[in-house]
Design a protein around this motif. Structure first.
Motif, PDB file in Angstrom:
ATOM      1  N   ASN A 153     -19.064 -37.062  -6.927  1.00  0.00           N
ATOM      2  CA  ASN A 153     -18.785 -38.132  -5.985  1.00  0.00           C
ATOM      3  C   ASN A 153     -17.267 -38.354  -5.892  1.00  0.00           C
ATOM      4  O   ASN A 153     -16.494 -37.737  -6.644  1.00  0.00           O
ATOM      5  CB  ASN A 153     -19.542 -39.414  -6.355  1.00  0.00           C
ATOM      6  CG  ASN A 153     -19.110 -40.006  -7.687  1.00  0.00           C
ATOM      7  OD1 ASN A 153     -18.347 -39.418  -8.459  1.00  0.00           O
ATOM      8  ND2 ASN A 153     -19.617 -41.191  -7.987  1.00  0.00           N
ATOM      9  N   GLU A 154     -16.845 -39.215  -4.993  1.00  0.00           N
ATOM     10  CA  GLU A 154     -15.410 -39.415  -4.766  1.00  0.00           C
ATOM     11  C   GLU A 154     -14.698 -39.959  -6.000  1.00  0.00           C
ATOM     12  O   GLU A 154     -13.528 -39.664  -6.228  1.00  0.00           O
ATOM     13  CB  GLU A 154     -15.202 -40.319  -3.551  1.00  0.00           C
ATOM     14  CG  GLU A 154     -15.657 -39.628  -2.261  1.00  0.00           C
ATOM     15  CD  GLU A 154     -15.923 -40.574  -1.103  1.00  0.00           C
ATOM     16  OE1 GLU A 154     -16.107 -41.792  -1.328  1.00  0.00           O
ATOM     17  OE2 GLU A 154     -15.950 -40.070   0.038  1.00  0.00           O
ATOM     18  N   GLU A 155     -15.404 -40.744  -6.808  1.00  0.00           N
ATOM     19  CA  GLU A 155     -14.808 -41.303  -8.032  1.00  0.00           C
ATOM     20  C   GLU A 155     -14.860 -40.314  -9.202  1.00  0.00           C
ATOM     21  O   GLU A 155     -14.314 -40.583 -10.266  1.00  0.00           O
ATOM     22  CB  GLU A 155     -15.535 -42.604  -8.434  1.00  0.00           C
ATOM     23  CG  GLU A 155     -15.400 -43.730  -7.424  1.00  0.00           C
ATOM     24  CD  GLU A 155     -16.340 -43.577  -6.218  1.00  0.00           C
ATOM     25  OE1 GLU A 155     -16.032 -44.157  -5.167  1.00  0.00           O
ATOM     26  OE2 GLU A 155     -17.358 -42.858  -6.324  1.00  0.00           O
ATOM     27  N   ARG A 156     -15.590 -39.223  -9.009  1.00  0.00           N
ATOM     28  CA  ARG A 156     -15.797 -38.183 -10.030  1.00  0.00           C
ATOM     29  C   ARG A 156     -16.484 -38.736 -11.281  1.00  0.00           C
ATOM     30  O   ARG A 156     -16.199 -38.329 -12.399  1.00  0.00           O
ATOM     31  CB  ARG A 156     -14.482 -37.489 -10.369  1.00  0.00           C
ATOM     32  CG  ARG A 156     -13.905 -36.790  -9.162  1.00  0.00           C
ATOM     33  CD  ARG A 156     -12.738 -35.907  -9.496  1.00  0.00           C
ATOM     34  NE  ARG A 156     -12.228 -35.331  -8.268  1.00  0.00           N
ATOM     35  CZ  ARG A 156     -11.043 -35.611  -7.749  1.00  0.00           C
ATOM     36  NH1 ARG A 156     -10.239 -36.444  -8.351  1.00  0.00           N
ATOM     37  NH2 ARG A 156     -10.663 -35.047  -6.633  1.00  0.00           N
ATOM     38  N   LYS A 201     -20.034 -39.129 -11.067  1.00  0.00           N
ATOM     39  CA  LYS A 201     -21.417 -38.667 -10.943  1.00  0.00           C
ATOM     40  C   LYS A 201     -21.442 -37.259 -10.372  1.00  0.00           C
ATOM     41  O   LYS A 201     -20.503 -36.833  -9.689  1.00  0.00           O
ATOM     42  CB  LYS A 201     -22.214 -39.582 -10.007  1.00  0.00           C
ATOM     43  CG  LYS A 201     -22.430 -40.977 -10.544  1.00  0.00           C
ATOM     44  CD  LYS A 201     -23.266 -41.780  -9.576  1.00  0.00           C
ATOM     45  CE  LYS A 201     -23.467 -43.197 -10.092  1.00  0.00           C
ATOM     46  NZ  LYS A 201     -24.221 -44.005  -9.117  1.00  0.00           N
ATOM     47  N   LEU A 238     -24.229 -34.492  -8.269  1.00  0.00           N
ATOM     48  CA  LEU A 238     -25.475 -34.385  -7.515  1.00  0.00           C
ATOM     49  C   LEU A 238     -26.206 -33.132  -7.972  1.00  0.00           C
ATOM     50  O   LEU A 238     -25.642 -32.043  -7.980  1.00  0.00           O
ATOM     51  CB  LEU A 238     -25.192 -34.300  -6.010  1.00  0.00           C
ATOM     52  CG  LEU A 238     -26.428 -34.317  -5.118  1.00  0.00           C
ATOM     53  CD1 LEU A 238     -27.136 -35.675  -5.191  1.00  0.00           C
ATOM     54  CD2 LEU A 238     -26.049 -33.994  -3.679  1.00  0.00           C
ATOM     55  N   GLU A 272     -16.673 -32.041  -3.524  1.00  0.00           N
ATOM     56  CA  GLU A 272     -16.803 -33.498  -3.444  1.00  0.00           C
ATOM     57  C   GLU A 272     -17.731 -33.860  -2.290  1.00  0.00           C
ATOM     58  O   GLU A 272     -17.682 -33.249  -1.226  1.00  0.00           O
ATOM     59  CB  GLU A 272     -15.425 -34.127  -3.209  1.00  0.00           C
ATOM     60  CG  GLU A 272     -15.456 -35.645  -3.183  1.00  0.00           C
ATOM     61  CD  GLU A 272     -14.069 -36.208  -2.953  1.00  0.00           C
ATOM     62  OE1 GLU A 272     -13.326 -36.380  -3.940  1.00  0.00           O
ATOM     63  OE2 GLU A 272     -13.717 -36.444  -1.772  1.00  0.00           O
ATOM     64  N   ASN A 314     -19.933 -37.438  -0.429  1.00  0.00           N
ATOM     65  CA  ASN A 314     -20.069 -38.882  -0.317  1.00  0.00           C
ATOM     66  C   ASN A 314     -21.432 -39.278  -0.883  1.00  0.00           C
ATOM     67  O   ASN A 314     -22.472 -38.832  -0.383  1.00  0.00           O
ATOM     68  CB  ASN A 314     -19.934 -39.287   1.151  1.00  0.00           C
ATOM     69  CG  ASN A 314     -19.971 -40.781   1.351  1.00  0.00           C
ATOM     70  OD1 ASN A 314     -20.678 -41.495   0.656  1.00  0.00           O
ATOM     71  ND2 ASN A 314     -19.197 -41.239   2.313  1.00  0.00           N
ATOM     72  N   GLU A 315     -21.399 -40.127  -1.892  1.00  0.00           N
ATOM     73  CA  GLU A 315     -22.627 -40.535  -2.587  1.00  0.00           C
ATOM     74  C   GLU A 315     -23.619 -41.261  -1.681  1.00  0.00           C
ATOM     75  O   GLU A 315     -24.820 -41.263  -1.934  1.00  0.00           O
ATOM     76  CB  GLU A 315     -22.224 -41.438  -3.755  1.00  0.00           C
ATOM     77  CG  GLU A 315     -23.246 -41.617  -4.792  1.00  0.00           C
ATOM     78  CD  GLU A 315     -22.755 -42.464  -5.950  1.00  0.00           C
ATOM     79  OE1 GLU A 315     -23.626 -42.983  -6.674  1.00  0.00           O
ATOM     80  OE2 GLU A 315     -21.528 -42.620  -6.130  1.00  0.00           O
ATOM     81  N   SER A 316     -23.131 -41.862  -0.587  1.00  0.00           N
ATOM     82  CA  SER A 316     -24.028 -42.627   0.284  1.00  0.00           C
ATOM     83  C   SER A 316     -24.639 -41.777   1.407  1.00  0.00           C
ATOM     84  O   SER A 316     -25.526 -42.243   2.116  1.00  0.00           O
ATOM     85  CB  SER A 316     -23.299 -43.832   0.877  1.00  0.00           C
ATOM     86  OG  SER A 316     -22.220 -43.392   1.679  1.00  0.00           O
ATOM     87  N   GLU A 317     -24.198 -40.526   1.552  1.00  0.00           N
ATOM     88  CA  GLU A 317     -24.774 -39.671   2.583  1.00  0.00           C
ATOM     89  C   GLU A 317     -26.226 -39.324   2.230  1.00  0.00           C
ATOM     90  O   GLU A 317     -26.546 -39.047   1.074  1.00  0.00           O
ATOM     91  CB  GLU A 317     -23.958 -38.383   2.742  1.00  0.00           C
ATOM     92  CG  GLU A 317     -24.437 -37.528   3.899  1.00  0.00           C
ATOM     93  CD  GLU A 317     -23.588 -36.282   4.135  1.00  0.00           C
ATOM     94  OE1 GLU A 317     -24.025 -35.425   4.920  1.00  0.00           O
ATOM     95  OE2 GLU A 317     -22.500 -36.153   3.542  1.00  0.00           O
ATOM     96  N   TRP A 346     -28.284 -38.216  -7.739  1.00  0.00           N
ATOM     97  CA  TRP A 346     -26.976 -38.381  -8.358  1.00  0.00           C
ATOM     98  C   TRP A 346     -27.187 -38.825  -9.804  1.00  0.00           C
ATOM     99  O   TRP A 346     -27.991 -39.727 -10.074  1.00  0.00           O
ATOM    100  CB  TRP A 346     -26.154 -39.441  -7.621  1.00  0.00           C
ATOM    101  CG  TRP A 346     -25.608 -38.974  -6.304  1.00  0.00           C
ATOM    102  CD1 TRP A 346     -26.145 -39.196  -5.064  1.00  0.00           C
ATOM    103  CD2 TRP A 346     -24.419 -38.215  -6.105  1.00  0.00           C
ATOM    104  NE1 TRP A 346     -25.364 -38.603  -4.110  1.00  0.00           N
ATOM    105  CE2 TRP A 346     -24.288 -38.001  -4.719  1.00  0.00           C
ATOM    106  CE3 TRP A 346     -23.441 -37.689  -6.961  1.00  0.00           C
ATOM    107  CZ2 TRP A 346     -23.224 -37.289  -4.165  1.00  0.00           C
ATOM    108  CZ3 TRP A 346     -22.389 -36.981  -6.406  1.00  0.00           C
ATOM    109  CH2 TRP A 346     -22.288 -36.792  -5.022  1.00  0.00           C
TER     110      TRP A 346
END
Length: 185
Positions: A52-55, A57, A59, A137, A139-142, A156
């Motif tokens: 994810n963007e924050e690194r 988590k 997927l 990378e 997006n976790e919300s996609e 995730w």
């Protein structure tokens, strides 16, 4: 840059990668069909460690053949651009479209043993994957989409949770290495 140059240029992370880089290059000298499954003993695959963007988590998919949580990836099938293969596999196996490599450089290399199994009604003999991994990378919300012929779930996971979610001891070692590398990225 050609695949051989990328592998030669790659700076191994640990003793495992030093040895496996050496073996992969030696195989490349001996065989001209490592990009296809025509080489039934060893062939190239590409994988993605999707963060994810924050690194914080990763997927993972629940892989139908291995019955385990796993990274995404697949066979080169003649494509020498393994980053392209890794990105294509991310899209096919998760449905994600908003993805980007954090680098075009190889993130990790592995030689992975693949036990004999059945795929699409055919026996596949024991062989090895000459694997190249890329750090991707997303997006976790996609929204994600399962690929039923390959996986049955997508999720995730926290970095440590991802390691524990895998039921394959040899892959836990790989995933731990990928997470340790992430700390220094």
């Amino acid at each position: 840059m050609k695949l051989r140059e990328q592998i030669e240029k790659y700076i191994p992370y640990n003793a495992q990668e030093i040895k496996e880089q050496e073996v992969i290059l030696r195989y490349m000298d001996k065989f001209d069909n490592l990009l296809t499954r025509d080489n039934e003993f060893a062939h190239f695959t590409a994988s993605a460690w999707i963060v994810n963007e924050e690194r914080t988590k990763v997927l993972m998919i629940y892989h139908n053949i291995y019955q385990s949580w796993s990274w995404t990836g697949g066979h080169a099938d003649g494509d020498g651009d393994l980053l392209h293969v890794a990105l294509k596999e991310v899209n096919e196996e998760t449905g994600l479209t908003n993805i980007k490599p954090l680098s075009e450089e190889i993130y990790s290399i592995e030689i992975l043993g693949v036990p004999a199994h059945e795929k699409k009604g055919k026996h596949v003999a024991t062989h090895v994957h000459l694997n190249v991994t890329y750090l991707i990378e997303a997006n976790e919300s996609e929204l994600t989409k399962i690929k039923p012929d390959e996986n049955s779930d997508i999720k995730w996971w926290g970095l440590e949770e991802a390691i524990e979610a895998s039921t394959e001891p040899e892959m836990r070692v790989v995933y731990r290495k990928l997470n340790n590398k992430l700390k220094g990225f």
